[in-house]
Scaffold this motif. Structure first.
Motif, PDB file in Angstrom:
ATOM      1  N   TRP A   1      24.828 -23.694  37.155  1.00  0.00           N
ATOM      2  CA  TRP A   1      24.786 -22.325  37.644  1.00  0.00           C
ATOM      3  C   TRP A   1      25.904 -22.135  38.653  1.00  0.00           C
ATOM      4  O   TRP A   1      26.448 -23.097  39.177  1.00  0.00           O
ATOM      5  CB  TRP A   1      23.424 -21.992  38.259  1.00  0.00           C
ATOM      6  N   ASP A   2      26.236 -20.877  38.886  1.00  0.00           N
ATOM      7  CA  ASP A   2      27.238 -20.544  39.900  1.00  0.00           C
ATOM      8  C   ASP A   2      26.511 -20.370  41.225  1.00  0.00           C
ATOM      9  O   ASP A   2      25.804 -19.384  41.441  1.00  0.00           O
ATOM     10  CB  ASP A   2      27.989 -19.260  39.525  1.00  0.00           C
ATOM     11  N   ALA A   3      26.666 -21.367  42.101  1.00  0.00           N
ATOM     12  CA  ALA A   3      25.940 -21.387  43.368  1.00  0.00           C
ATOM     13  C   ALA A   3      26.559 -20.413  44.369  1.00  0.00           C
ATOM     14  O   ALA A   3      27.772 -20.184  44.356  1.00  0.00           O
ATOM     15  CB  ALA A   3      25.950 -22.803  43.948  1.00  0.00           C
ATOM     16  N   PHE A   4      25.724 -19.897  45.242  1.00  0.00           N
ATOM     17  CA  PHE A   4      26.185 -18.915  46.229  1.00  0.00           C
ATOM     18  C   PHE A   4      27.210 -19.495  47.193  1.00  0.00           C
ATOM     19  O   PHE A   4      27.952 -18.766  47.826  1.00  0.00           O
ATOM     20  CB  PHE A   4      25.005 -18.299  46.997  1.00  0.00           C
ATOM     21  N   TRP A   5      27.294 -20.820  47.293  1.00  0.00           N
ATOM     22  CA  TRP A   5      28.256 -21.438  48.219  1.00  0.00           C
ATOM     23  C   TRP A   5      29.622 -21.652  47.561  1.00  0.00           C
ATOM     24  O   TRP A   5      30.494 -22.306  48.121  1.00  0.00           O
ATOM     25  CB  TRP A   5      27.715 -22.741  48.793  1.00  0.00           C
ATOM     26  N   GLY A   6      29.808 -21.110  46.336  1.00  0.00           N
ATOM     27  CA  GLY A   6      31.125 -21.108  45.727  1.00  0.00           C
ATOM     28  C   GLY A   6      31.433 -22.265  44.800  1.00  0.00           C
ATOM     29  O   GLY A   6      32.604 -22.568  44.562  1.00  0.00           O
TER      30      GLY A   6
ATOM     31  N   GLN B   1      32.079 -34.946  42.029  1.00  0.00           N
ATOM     32  CA  GLN B   1      32.950 -33.776  41.911  1.00  0.00           C
ATOM     33  C   GLN B   1      33.620 -33.793  40.546  1.00  0.00           C
ATOM     34  O   GLN B   1      34.159 -34.811  40.115  1.00  0.00           O
ATOM     35  CB  GLN B   1      34.018 -33.776  43.001  1.00  0.00           C
ATOM     36  N   CYS B   2      33.584 -32.661  39.877  1.00  0.00           N
ATOM     37  CA  CYS B   2      34.242 -32.499  38.581  1.00  0.00           C
ATOM     38  C   CYS B   2      35.549 -31.741  38.787  1.00  0.00           C
ATOM     39  O   CYS B   2      35.739 -31.070  39.805  1.00  0.00           O
ATOM     40  CB  CYS B   2      33.332 -31.728  37.627  1.00  0.00           C
ATOM     41  N   ASP B   3      36.445 -31.837  37.816  1.00  0.00           N
ATOM     42  CA  ASP B   3      37.744 -31.178  37.940  1.00  0.00           C
ATOM     43  C   ASP B   3      37.625 -29.662  37.987  1.00  0.00           C
ATOM     44  O   ASP B   3      38.388 -28.995  38.674  1.00  0.00           O
ATOM     45  CB  ASP B   3      38.668 -31.574  36.791  1.00  0.00           C
ATOM     46  N   ASP B   4      36.675 -29.130  37.211  1.00  0.00           N
ATOM     47  CA  ASP B   4      36.523 -27.676  37.164  1.00  0.00           C
ATOM     48  C   ASP B   4      35.123 -27.340  36.663  1.00  0.00           C
ATOM     49  O   ASP B   4      34.345 -28.227  36.300  1.00  0.00           O
ATOM     50  CB  ASP B   4      37.600 -27.022  36.292  1.00  0.00           C
TER      51      ASP B   4
ATOM     52  N   SER C   1      18.461 -38.017  42.454  1.00  0.00           N
ATOM     53  CA  SER C   1      19.171 -36.781  42.173  1.00  0.00           C
ATOM     54  C   SER C   1      20.669 -37.045  42.117  1.00  0.00           C
ATOM     55  O   SER C   1      21.237 -37.643  43.031  1.00  0.00           O
ATOM     56  CB  SER C   1      18.851 -35.763  43.274  1.00  0.00           C
ATOM     57  N   VAL C   2      21.300 -36.595  41.022  1.00  0.00           N
ATOM     58  CA  VAL C   2      22.742 -36.762  40.842  1.00  0.00           C
ATOM     59  C   VAL C   2      23.321 -35.385  40.552  1.00  0.00           C
ATOM     60  O   VAL C   2      23.096 -34.815  39.489  1.00  0.00           O
ATOM     61  CB  VAL C   2      23.056 -37.745  39.698  1.00  0.00           C
ATOM     62  N   ASP C   3      24.040 -34.849  41.530  1.00  0.00           N
ATOM     63  CA  ASP C   3      24.596 -33.506  41.414  1.00  0.00           C
ATOM     64  C   ASP C   3      26.001 -33.561  40.828  1.00  0.00           C
ATOM     65  O   ASP C   3      26.762 -34.489  41.089  1.00  0.00           O
ATOM     66  CB  ASP C   3      24.661 -32.834  42.786  1.00  0.00           C
ATOM     67  N   LEU C   4      26.326 -32.531  40.057  1.00  0.00           N
ATOM     68  CA  LEU C   4      27.665 -32.333  39.517  1.00  0.00           C
ATOM     69  C   LEU C   4      28.164 -31.027  40.091  1.00  0.00           C
ATOM     70  O   LEU C   4      27.419 -30.043  40.132  1.00  0.00           O
ATOM     71  CB  LEU C   4      27.616 -32.226  37.995  1.00  0.00           C
ATOM     72  N   TYR C   5      29.413 -30.999  40.542  1.00  0.00           N
ATOM     73  CA  TYR C   5      29.912 -29.753  41.141  1.00  0.00           C
ATOM     74  C   TYR C   5      31.412 -29.625  40.993  1.00  0.00           C
ATOM     75  O   TYR C   5      32.122 -30.613  40.790  1.00  0.00           O
ATOM     76  CB  TYR C   5      29.520 -29.664  42.621  1.00  0.00           C
ATOM     77  N   ALA C   6      31.866 -28.385  41.061  1.00  0.00           N
ATOM     78  CA  ALA C   6      33.287 -28.071  41.078  1.00  0.00           C
ATOM     79  C   ALA C   6      33.431 -26.698  41.728  1.00  0.00           C
ATOM     80  O   ALA C   6      32.551 -25.840  41.596  1.00  0.00           O
ATOM     81  CB  ALA C   6      33.863 -28.035  39.662  1.00  0.00           C
ATOM     82  N   PRO C   7      34.536 -26.474  42.428  1.00  0.00           N
ATOM     83  CA  PRO C   7      34.741 -25.153  43.033  1.00  0.00           C
ATOM     84  C   PRO C   7      34.883 -24.096  41.941  1.00  0.00           C
ATOM     85  O   PRO C   7      35.502 -24.334  40.910  1.00  0.00           O
ATOM     86  CB  PRO C   7      36.021 -25.299  43.835  1.00  0.00           C
ATOM     87  N   LEU C   8      34.265 -22.932  42.190  1.00  0.00           N
ATOM     88  CA  LEU C   8      34.424 -21.812  41.261  1.00  0.00           C
ATOM     89  C   LEU C   8      35.840 -21.258  41.320  1.00  0.00           C
ATOM     90  O   LEU C   8      36.381 -20.834  40.313  1.00  0.00           O
ATOM     91  CB  LEU C   8      33.402 -20.717  41.566  1.00  0.00           C
ATOM     92  N   ASP C   9      36.411 -21.265  42.499  1.00  0.00           N
ATOM     93  CA  ASP C   9      37.792 -20.815  42.693  1.00  0.00           C
ATOM     94  C   ASP C   9      38.624 -22.035  43.051  1.00  0.00           C
ATOM     95  O   ASP C   9      38.619 -22.487  44.192  1.00  0.00           O
ATOM     96  CB  ASP C   9      37.855 -19.782  43.810  1.00  0.00           C
ATOM     97  N   PRO C  10      39.341 -22.614  42.059  1.00  0.00           N
ATOM     98  CA  PRO C  10      40.097 -23.836  42.323  1.00  0.00           C
ATOM     99  C   PRO C  10      41.153 -23.713  43.421  1.00  0.00           C
ATOM    100  O   PRO C  10      41.553 -24.704  44.009  1.00  0.00           O
ATOM    101  CB  PRO C  10      40.771 -24.143  40.980  1.00  0.00           C
ATOM    102  N   SER C  11      41.564 -22.508  43.742  1.00  0.00           N
ATOM    103  CA  SER C  11      42.573 -22.347  44.779  1.00  0.00           C
ATOM    104  C   SER C  11      41.962 -22.317  46.183  1.00  0.00           C
ATOM    105  O   SER C  11      42.682 -22.355  47.168  1.00  0.00           O
ATOM    106  CB  SER C  11      43.384 -21.059  44.550  1.00  0.00           C
ATOM    107  N   ALA C  12      40.635 -22.255  46.249  1.00  0.00           N
ATOM    108  CA  ALA C  12      39.960 -22.178  47.562  1.00  0.00           C
ATOM    109  C   ALA C  12      39.901 -23.546  48.218  1.00  0.00           C
ATOM    110  O   ALA C  12      39.913 -24.563  47.639  1.00  0.00           O
ATOM    111  CB  ALA C  12      38.551 -21.628  47.399  1.00  0.00           C
TER     112      ALA C  12
END
Length: 128
Positions: free
Chosen positions: A99-104, A76-79, A117-128
């Motif tokens: 990319w901006d994934a459909f799951w937010g 998980q990344c900060d943003d 496989s090493v995934d990197l991710y962060a919420p598109l909407d940090p308040s969600a």
């Protein structure tokens, strides 16, 4: 005592090469670990990530052979910007660019030196 899932183990062909990859992702792994047959790090929250060389596994399971990468890890990344920056810094390991994934989530996929496989991710909407 209840059973607890607390370790992910990776079998690697070259310990130093694998640990260098994970150091670049921010894990604190000592340089002297590069020559060890087994390495582990305790992550925040107590979960452990371990690496074993192929030779180590073959020492107790002589029939073992490397199979397709079926293990996946996610960091998980900060943003969203950190997803992009981390992917760019490790582009030589890139598999799927951010990319901006459909799951937010902002999402990207790297492949470590052993095909994991090493995934990197962060919420598109940090308040969600």
């Amino acid at each position: 005592m209840a059973i607890q899932f607390n370790v992910i183990g990776l079998v690697v062909s070259d310990m130093g090469r694998s640990l260098a990859f994970y150091r670049r992702l921010g894990l604190d792994l000592p340089a002297e670990a590069d020559g060890e047959p087994h390495v582990e790090v305790t992550l925040p929250g107590g979960f452990r990530l371990c690496w074993d060389t192929e030779e180590t596994i073959k020492s107790f399971d002589p029939e073992w052979t490397p199979g397709p990468g079926r293990t996946g890890l996610a960091f998980q990344c900060d943003d969203a910007a950190e997803v992009d920056t981390t992917y760019a810094e490790m582009a030589e390991f890139g598999h799927l660019p951010p990319w901006d994934a459909f799951w937010g989530q902002r999402y990207a996929v790297l492949t470590d030196p052993d095909g994991i496989s090493v995934d990197l991710y962060a919420p598109l909407d940090p308040s969600a």
